[in-house]
Motif scaffolding. Structure first.
Motif, PDB file in Angstrom:
ATOM      1  N   ASN A  97     -50.558 -70.012  25.098  1.00 17.48           N
ATOM      2  CA  ASN A  97     -50.692 -71.191  24.236  1.00 17.48           C
ATOM      3  C   ASN A  97     -52.141 -71.390  23.836  1.00 17.48           C
ATOM      4  O   ASN A  97     -53.048 -70.750  24.366  1.00 17.48           O
ATOM      5  CB  ASN A  97     -50.193 -72.448  24.955  1.00 17.48           C
ATOM      6  CG  ASN A  97     -48.683 -72.571  24.985  1.00 17.48           C
ATOM      7  OD1 ASN A  97     -48.134 -73.280  25.800  1.00 17.48           O
ATOM      8  ND2 ASN A  97     -47.973 -71.902  24.097  1.00 17.48           N
ATOM      9  N   TYR A  98     -52.327 -72.310  22.904  1.00 19.91           N
ATOM     10  CA  TYR A  98     -53.657 -72.619  22.385  1.00 19.91           C
ATOM     11  C   TYR A  98     -53.894 -74.122  22.444  1.00 19.91           C
ATOM     12  O   TYR A  98     -53.017 -74.908  22.117  1.00 19.91           O
ATOM     13  CB  TYR A  98     -53.784 -72.142  20.929  1.00 19.91           C
ATOM     14  CG  TYR A  98     -53.757 -70.643  20.823  1.00 19.91           C
ATOM     15  CD1 TYR A  98     -54.944 -69.927  20.768  1.00 19.91           C
ATOM     16  CD2 TYR A  98     -52.554 -69.957  20.813  1.00 19.91           C
ATOM     17  CE1 TYR A  98     -54.926 -68.547  20.691  1.00 19.91           C
ATOM     18  CE2 TYR A  98     -52.528 -68.574  20.740  1.00 19.91           C
ATOM     19  CZ  TYR A  98     -53.712 -67.872  20.678  1.00 19.91           C
ATOM     20  OH  TYR A  98     -53.694 -66.514  20.611  1.00 19.91           O
ATOM     21  N   PHE A 105     -54.815 -70.451  26.611  1.00 20.52           N
ATOM     22  CA  PHE A 105     -54.504 -70.595  28.033  1.00 20.52           C
ATOM     23  C   PHE A 105     -53.130 -70.021  28.297  1.00 20.52           C
ATOM     24  O   PHE A 105     -52.250 -70.046  27.443  1.00 20.52           O
ATOM     25  CB  PHE A 105     -54.632 -72.048  28.516  1.00 20.52           C
ATOM     26  CG  PHE A 105     -53.627 -73.014  27.972  1.00 20.52           C
ATOM     27  CD1 PHE A 105     -52.523 -73.408  28.727  1.00 20.52           C
ATOM     28  CD2 PHE A 105     -53.782 -73.576  26.707  1.00 20.52           C
ATOM     29  CE1 PHE A 105     -51.602 -74.318  28.231  1.00 20.52           C
ATOM     30  CE2 PHE A 105     -52.874 -74.497  26.210  1.00 20.52           C
ATOM     31  CZ  PHE A 105     -51.778 -74.862  26.974  1.00 20.52           C
ATOM     32  N   HIS A 106     -52.996 -69.442  29.484  1.00 19.29           N
ATOM     33  CA  HIS A 106     -51.724 -68.859  29.902  1.00 19.29           C
ATOM     34  C   HIS A 106     -50.923 -69.962  30.568  1.00 19.29           C
ATOM     35  O   HIS A 106     -51.275 -70.438  31.648  1.00 19.29           O
ATOM     36  CB  HIS A 106     -51.962 -67.693  30.862  1.00 19.29           C
ATOM     37  CG  HIS A 106     -52.624 -66.541  30.189  1.00 19.29           C
ATOM     38  ND1 HIS A 106     -51.910 -65.573  29.534  1.00 19.29           N
ATOM     39  CD2 HIS A 106     -53.932 -66.224  30.025  1.00 19.29           C
ATOM     40  CE1 HIS A 106     -52.741 -64.696  29.015  1.00 19.29           C
ATOM     41  NE2 HIS A 106     -53.978 -65.067  29.297  1.00 19.29           N
ATOM     42  N   ASN A 107     -49.859 -70.367  29.903  1.00 22.09           N
ATOM     43  CA  ASN A 107     -49.068 -71.517  30.327  1.00 22.09           C
ATOM     44  C   ASN A 107     -47.826 -71.047  31.086  1.00 22.09           C
ATOM     45  O   ASN A 107     -47.042 -70.265  30.557  1.00 22.09           O
ATOM     46  CB  ASN A 107     -48.669 -72.319  29.081  1.00 22.09           C
ATOM     47  CG  ASN A 107     -48.195 -73.705  29.392  1.00 22.09           C
ATOM     48  OD1 ASN A 107     -48.067 -74.092  30.541  1.00 22.09           O
ATOM     49  ND2 ASN A 107     -47.925 -74.465  28.348  1.00 22.09           N
ATOM     50  N   LEU A 108     -47.691 -71.512  32.315  1.00 17.92           N
ATOM     51  CA  LEU A 108     -46.473 -71.284  33.076  1.00 17.92           C
ATOM     52  C   LEU A 108     -45.672 -72.568  32.966  1.00 17.92           C
ATOM     53  O   LEU A 108     -46.096 -73.624  33.436  1.00 17.92           O
ATOM     54  CB  LEU A 108     -46.782 -70.960  34.541  1.00 17.92           C
ATOM     55  CG  LEU A 108     -45.575 -70.658  35.416  1.00 17.92           C
ATOM     56  CD1 LEU A 108     -44.803 -69.445  34.901  1.00 17.92           C
ATOM     57  CD2 LEU A 108     -46.016 -70.424  36.852  1.00 17.92           C
ATOM     58  N   VAL A 109     -44.523 -72.474  32.294  1.00 22.37           N
ATOM     59  CA  VAL A 109     -43.721 -73.651  31.964  1.00 22.37           C
ATOM     60  C   VAL A 109     -42.425 -73.628  32.772  1.00 22.37           C
ATOM     61  O   VAL A 109     -41.705 -72.634  32.763  1.00 22.37           O
ATOM     62  CB  VAL A 109     -43.373 -73.677  30.449  1.00 22.37           C
ATOM     63  CG1 VAL A 109     -42.593 -74.929  30.101  1.00 22.37           C
ATOM     64  CG2 VAL A 109     -44.621 -73.552  29.604  1.00 22.37           C
ATOM     65  N   SER A 127     -42.685 -79.000  32.814  1.00 23.02           N
ATOM     66  CA  SER A 127     -43.937 -79.126  33.573  1.00 23.02           C
ATOM     67  C   SER A 127     -44.733 -77.854  33.312  1.00 23.02           C
ATOM     68  O   SER A 127     -44.172 -76.757  33.270  1.00 23.02           O
ATOM     69  CB  SER A 127     -43.663 -79.342  35.058  1.00 23.02           C
ATOM     70  OG  SER A 127     -42.749 -78.406  35.553  1.00 23.02           O
ATOM     71  N   GLN A 128     -46.027 -78.023  33.091  1.00 21.60           N
ATOM     72  CA  GLN A 128     -46.840 -76.925  32.606  1.00 21.60           C
ATOM     73  C   GLN A 128     -48.069 -76.731  33.475  1.00 21.60           C
ATOM     74  O   GLN A 128     -48.698 -77.697  33.900  1.00 21.60           O
ATOM     75  CB  GLN A 128     -47.235 -77.211  31.161  1.00 21.60           C
ATOM     76  CG  GLN A 128     -45.993 -77.467  30.326  1.00 21.60           C
ATOM     77  CD  GLN A 128     -46.288 -77.748  28.889  1.00 21.60           C
ATOM     78  OE1 GLN A 128     -47.262 -77.268  28.335  1.00 21.60           O
ATOM     79  NE2 GLN A 128     -45.424 -78.509  28.251  1.00 21.60           N
TER      80      GLN A 128
END
Length: 187
Positions: A97-98, A105-109, A127-128
Motif C-alpha cells: 500500500n501507499y 508500506f507492506h500491509n498485513l490485513v 485490522s492492518q
C-alpha cells in the motif's frame, strides 16, 4: 441477493461499543459497509497515522485507494475474492500500500465479516499492520547471511594464498553490517 448489493445500516447506527473500541484501539482499524463499492464508514486514529490520511479523505471510499502501480495484482485479486466470497468469514492478506505522501508500506490485513442476526454480511472489519520494518530486517538478515558466505569464501581463498587479511575482512564485514543495521528505521 449478492451480499455486496445487500442494503446496509446507516453508519451512524453503529453500535456505540464498536465506536468506542475503535477509538481506544492502537491497532489500525477500518470498517467497510457491505454495499456498492464496499466504502469505508469508520476508521480509527491508528489507521490515519498508518496511512497519513485524514478522516474526510477516506470515509466513503473503498480501500483500493491505498493501492498503487506496484501493488501485486494477485494480492489485489485475493482481497477482492474474499469480499465477494460470502462463505469466508475471515482472511489474512498481504498487500503493498501507499501512504498519502506516496511512501510505500507492506500491509498485513486481517479481514472479518460482521453479520446481522439473519447471517447477512453488513460490514467488513479490517485490522492492518505495517510489516515494512519486519521485512526490511528480514532482508537485512538475508544480506548478512550472503555477506557471511562471501567472507567465508574470502577466508578460504586467502588461506590458500597465505594472506593475512582475514581479520581485516571480518572487521570490514562487521562494520558494513553495523552500518546497514543502523540505517534500517526502527519503530
Amino acid at each position: 441477493m449478492n451480499q455486496i448489493d445487500a442494503p446496509s445500516a446507516d453508519p451512524s447506527d453503529l453500535p456505540p461499543a464498536l465506536e468506542r473500541y475503535f477509538e481506544r484501539s492502537r491497532i489500525a482499524l477500518a470498517l467497510s459497509e457491505m454495499n456498492e463499492d464496499v466504502p469505508l464508514c469508520l476508521v480509527n486514529h491508528a489507521f490515519l497515522d498508518l496511512t497519513g490520511y485524514e478522516t474526510q479523505d477516506v470515509l466513503g471510499r473503498n480501500c483500493r485507494f491505498l493501492q498503487g502501480d506496484d501493488s501485486d495484482a494477485a494480492d489485489k485479486a485475493e482481497l477482492s475474492k474474499f469480499i465477494h466470497d460470502d462463505l469466508r468469514d475471515s482472511g489474512r492478506f498481504h498487500i503493498l500500500n501507499y501512504r498519502k505522501d506516496g511512501s510505500r508500506f507492506h500491509n498485513l490485513v486481517f479481514m472479518s465479516r460482521l453479520r446481522d442476526e439473519e447471517g447477512v454480511t453488513r460490514y467488513i472489519l479490517a485490522s492492518q499492520f505495517d510489516m515494512s520494518p519486519v521485512l526490511d530486517r528480514a532482508r537485512l538478515d538475508a544480506n548478512d547471511a550472503t555477506l557471511a558466505r562471501n567472507i567465508s569464501d574470502i577466508d578460504k581463498i586467502a588461506k590458500e594464498y597465505g594472506l593475512a587479511m582475514i581479520s581485516s575482512a571480518q572487521l570490514i564485514a562487521d562494520s558494513i553490517t553495523l552500518i546497514a543495521r543502523l540505517s534500517v528505521p526502527r519503530t
